[in-house]
Write a protein that holds these residues in place. Structure first.
Motif, PDB file in Angstrom:
ATOM      1  N   UNK A 183       0.841  -1.201   0.000  1.00 23.75           N
ATOM      2  CA  UNK A 183       0.000   0.000   0.000  1.00 23.75           C
ATOM      3  C   UNK A 183       0.873   1.247   0.000  1.00 23.75           C
ATOM      4  N   UNK A 184       0.466   2.298  -0.733  1.00 19.92           N
ATOM      5  CA  UNK A 184       1.270   3.529  -0.792  1.00 19.92           C
ATOM      6  C   UNK A 184       1.433   4.152   0.593  1.00 19.92           C
ATOM      7  N   UNK A 185       2.558   4.796   0.793  1.00 23.66           N
ATOM      8  CA  UNK A 185       2.807   5.534   2.026  1.00 23.66           C
ATOM      9  C   UNK A 185       2.253   6.947   1.874  1.00 23.66           C
ATOM     10  N   UNK A 186       1.501   7.417   2.861  1.00 23.85           N
ATOM     11  CA  UNK A 186       0.920   8.760   2.826  1.00 23.85           C
ATOM     12  C   UNK A 186       1.754   9.708   3.665  1.00 23.85           C
ATOM     13  N   UNK A 187       2.024  10.893   3.113  1.00 28.25           N
ATOM     14  CA  UNK A 187       2.789  11.930   3.808  1.00 28.25           C
ATOM     15  C   UNK A 187       2.017  13.243   3.717  1.00 28.25           C
ATOM     16  N   UNK A 188       1.846  13.921   4.843  1.00 29.95           N
ATOM     17  CA  UNK A 188       1.084  15.171   4.867  1.00 29.95           C
ATOM     18  C   UNK A 188       1.962  16.290   5.415  1.00 29.95           C
ATOM     19  N   UNK A 189       1.886  17.465   4.764  1.00 29.34           N
ATOM     20  CA  UNK A 189       2.684  18.615   5.181  1.00 29.34           C
ATOM     21  C   UNK A 189       1.799  19.863   5.184  1.00 29.34           C
ATOM     22  N   UNK A 190       2.022  20.719   6.173  1.00 29.62           N
ATOM     23  CA  UNK A 190       1.317  21.997   6.267  1.00 29.62           C
ATOM     24  C   UNK A 190       2.335  23.111   6.472  1.00 29.62           C
ATOM     25  N   UNK A 191       1.972  24.307   6.054  1.00 26.26           N
ATOM     26  CA  UNK A 191       2.885  25.442   6.205  1.00 26.26           C
ATOM     27  C   UNK A 191       2.398  26.639   5.424  1.00 26.26           C
ATOM     28  N   UNK A 192       3.337  27.465   4.986  1.00 27.49           N
ATOM     29  CA  UNK A 192       3.025  28.700   4.273  1.00 27.49           C
ATOM     30  C   UNK A 192       3.896  28.809   3.024  1.00 27.49           C
ATOM     31  N   UNK A 193       3.275  29.239   1.914  1.00 27.35           N
ATOM     32  CA  UNK A 193       3.992  29.448   0.651  1.00 27.35           C
ATOM     33  C   UNK A 193       3.890  30.914   0.260  1.00 27.35           C
ATOM     34  N   UNK A 194       5.025  31.501  -0.089  1.00 27.22           N
ATOM     35  CA  UNK A 194       5.087  32.905  -0.493  1.00 27.22           C
ATOM     36  C   UNK A 194       5.773  32.982  -1.852  1.00 27.22           C
ATOM     37  N   UNK A 195       5.152  33.718  -2.779  1.00 25.68           N
ATOM     38  CA  UNK A 195       5.777  33.908  -4.091  1.00 25.68           C
ATOM     39  C   UNK A 195       6.809  35.021  -3.999  1.00 25.68           C
ATOM     40  N   UNK A 196       8.020  34.744  -4.466  1.00 25.13           N
ATOM     41  CA  UNK A 196       9.120  35.693  -4.422  1.00 25.13           C
ATOM     42  C   UNK A 196       9.444  36.181  -5.831  1.00 25.13           C
ATOM     43  N   UNK A 197       9.914  37.420  -5.911  1.00 20.64           N
ATOM     44  CA  UNK A 197      10.349  37.989  -7.191  1.00 20.64           C
ATOM     45  C   UNK A 197      11.648  38.755  -6.961  1.00 20.64           C
ATOM     46  N   UNK A 198      12.397  38.940  -8.046  1.00 22.47           N
ATOM     47  CA  UNK A 198      13.573  39.802  -7.975  1.00 22.47           C
ATOM     48  C   UNK A 198      13.116  41.250  -8.093  1.00 22.47           C
ATOM     49  N   UNK A 199      13.451  42.047  -7.088  1.00 22.20           N
ATOM     50  CA  UNK A 199      12.969  43.428  -7.060  1.00 22.20           C
ATOM     51  C   UNK A 199      14.128  44.385  -6.844  1.00 22.20           C
ATOM     52  N   UNK A 200      13.966  45.600  -7.374  1.00 24.65           N
ATOM     53  CA  UNK A 200      14.919  46.676  -7.104  1.00 24.65           C
ATOM     54  C   UNK A 200      14.582  47.289  -5.749  1.00 24.65           C
ATOM     55  N   UNK A 201      15.602  47.435  -4.906  1.00 22.36           N
ATOM     56  CA  UNK A 201      15.420  47.982  -3.571  1.00 22.36           C
ATOM     57  C   UNK A 201      16.292  49.220  -3.427  1.00 22.36           C
ATOM     58  N   UNK A 202      15.742  50.289  -2.872  1.00 17.41           N
ATOM     59  CA  UNK A 202      16.498  51.540  -2.697  1.00 17.41           C
ATOM     60  C   UNK A 202      17.513  51.402  -1.578  1.00 17.41           C
ATOM     61  N   UNK A 203      18.686  51.963  -1.805  1.00 19.71           N
ATOM     62  CA  UNK A 203      19.740  51.947  -0.788  1.00 19.71           C
ATOM     63  C   UNK A 203      19.744  53.216   0.056  1.00 19.71           C
ATOM     64  N   UNK A 204      18.908  54.189  -0.298  1.00 16.02           N
ATOM     65  CA  UNK A 204      18.802  55.430   0.472  1.00 16.02           C
ATOM     66  C   UNK A 204      17.401  56.003   0.300  1.00 16.02           C
ATOM     67  N   UNK A 205      17.045  56.924   1.173  1.00 13.08           N
ATOM     68  CA  UNK A 205      15.764  57.609   1.032  1.00 13.08           C
ATOM     69  C   UNK A 205      15.806  58.515  -0.200  1.00 13.08           C
ATOM     70  N   UNK A 206      14.730  58.502  -0.972  1.00 15.14           N
ATOM     71  CA  UNK A 206      14.657  59.341  -2.173  1.00 15.14           C
ATOM     72  C   UNK A 206      13.349  60.116  -2.141  1.00 15.14           C
ATOM     73  N   UNK A 207      13.431  61.430  -2.344  1.00 15.89           N
ATOM     74  CA  UNK A 207      12.258  62.286  -2.316  1.00 15.89           C
ATOM     75  C   UNK A 207      11.551  62.292  -3.663  1.00 15.89           C
TER      76      UNK A 207
END
Length: 354
Positions: A183-207
């Motif tokens: 008989x097949x072995x059953x495995x169950x998992x729970x948690x959280x999935x977050x979609x990630x993207x490559x983003x530009x992030x500022x290195x200083x405050x810009x007005x």
């Protein structure tokens, strides 16, 4: 070099009285001599004579040891193995200078990385999520490395997948098949999935309206939710642009945060250009609002003191199309009269002095 594990248990009671001695009774010219193996791989929980020696003949199926734990290796001195074989009437074994015998129990191993990949693939494109490669999966409980019998050769097949699109919470159940029909072995998992993207992030405050330089940007992987559904800005697009609003260091840039740099600043003295077919007139004006290339802005004509609107066409330049100018924006005395006078003069005419 092979790691030694705990000695595996001798199955002293396994078929001790029923072992065959066929090897000793046959003629040397009709059978090859049994030869001891230095390294043995077994897939089950029993080690047999045929596993330990080559040319075991009819004694090959005789069980002599219990196998080590799944995925581990047990090592025994060769002399001890030979003594065990003799106790089962298996004699005349060629040891070939082997000092010890290593027995490895094969196993189907599944580690935390494989589980994470399987969960991401099960959630791919579900409820608005993107590609599996861009999903960051975290589990409610640490995922332990698993080992199964070597007959467990199938892949983790999802049989139940639930995902909350708002929180990213998942509940996934897998089945793992067995080649031996179990008989097949059953495995169950729970948690959280977050979609990630490559983003530009500022290195200083810009007005607001401040120009962005290459040194102001760095690339990081961020949760797509930080962008509020907007597309992340690219470095090629961002450099040289200006901000539509103030943004603090560490924030991810969206394409909608950026605008073309202003070519006209508020209160700046600009060149007003009036043009129509065959006519090109310029005068000075004062910009009443800022604008970038193509923006329509209000400008005070410094000569007539009238406020008109025009389109930004260059740095410090605002063009007014006479053919579409509205009366309340440009009077006939300001625009139409000089154009009419110019249009009545033939190209070859000369003006007579009064």
């Amino acid at each position: 070099m092979m790691t030694r594990t705990r000695p595996f248990l001798l199955a002293a009671a396994l078929l001790a009285s029923t072992a065959l001695s066929a090897l000793a009774g046959e003629a040397d010219d009709q059978i090859k001599a049994p030869v001891l193996r230095a390294s043995v791989n077994v897939s089950g929980d029993i080690v047999r004579v045929g596993d330990l020696i080559e040319n075991a003949g009819v004694a090959a199926s005789v069980a002599v040891y219990r196998a080590p734990d799944l995925g581990t290796t047990g090592v025994l001195p060769a002399a001890q193995v030979i003594a065990t074989l003799r106790s089962h009437q298996v004699i005349g074994v060629d040891v070939r200078d082997i000092k010890e015998v290593a027995v490895t129990r094969l196993a189907r191993a599944i580690d935390a990385k494989e589980v994470g990949t399987a969960v991401a693939q099960a959630l791919e494109h579900r409820n608005g999520l993107g590609d599996a490669a861009n999903l960051s999966v975290s589990f409610d409980q640490p995922v332990q490395d698993l080992k199964f019998d070597a007959s467990t050769s199938g892949t983790l097949a999802p049989t139940s997948v639930r995902l909350d699109p708002r929180s990213g919470r998942f509940d996934v159940t897998f089945e793992l098949g067995h080649a031996n029909g179990a008989s097949p072995t059953k495995l169950r998992y729970t948690g959280t999935a977050i979609e990630m993207v490559e983003a530009l992030v500022l290195t200083r405050n810009i007005d607001r309206n401040e120009m962005i330089r290459a040194a102001d940007l760095q690339i990081e992987r961020r949760a797509r939710a930080e962008l509020g559904g907007a597309e992340p800005a690219s470095r090629e697009f961002a450099v040289g642009m200006q901000m539509r609003r103030p943004i603090r260091a560490g924030q991810a840039l969206k394409a909608t945060d950026l605008a073309k740099p202003d070519l006209v600043q508020r209160d700046q003295t600009v060149t007003l250009i009036y043009q129509t077919a065959g006519i090109y007139l310029t005068t000075r004006g004062k910009a009443l609002e800022a604008g970038t290339d193509g923006d329509v802005v209000s400008v005070l004509n410094l000569q007539s003191k009238r406020t008109i609107t025009g389109r930004v066409t260059g740095r410090g330049q605002v063009s007014v199309d006479i053919t579409v100018a509205k009366p309340q924006q440009s009077s006939e005395a300001e625009i139409a009269a000089p154009v009419a006078v110019a249009s009545r003069l033939p190209a070859s005419a000369t003006t007579k002095a009064e």
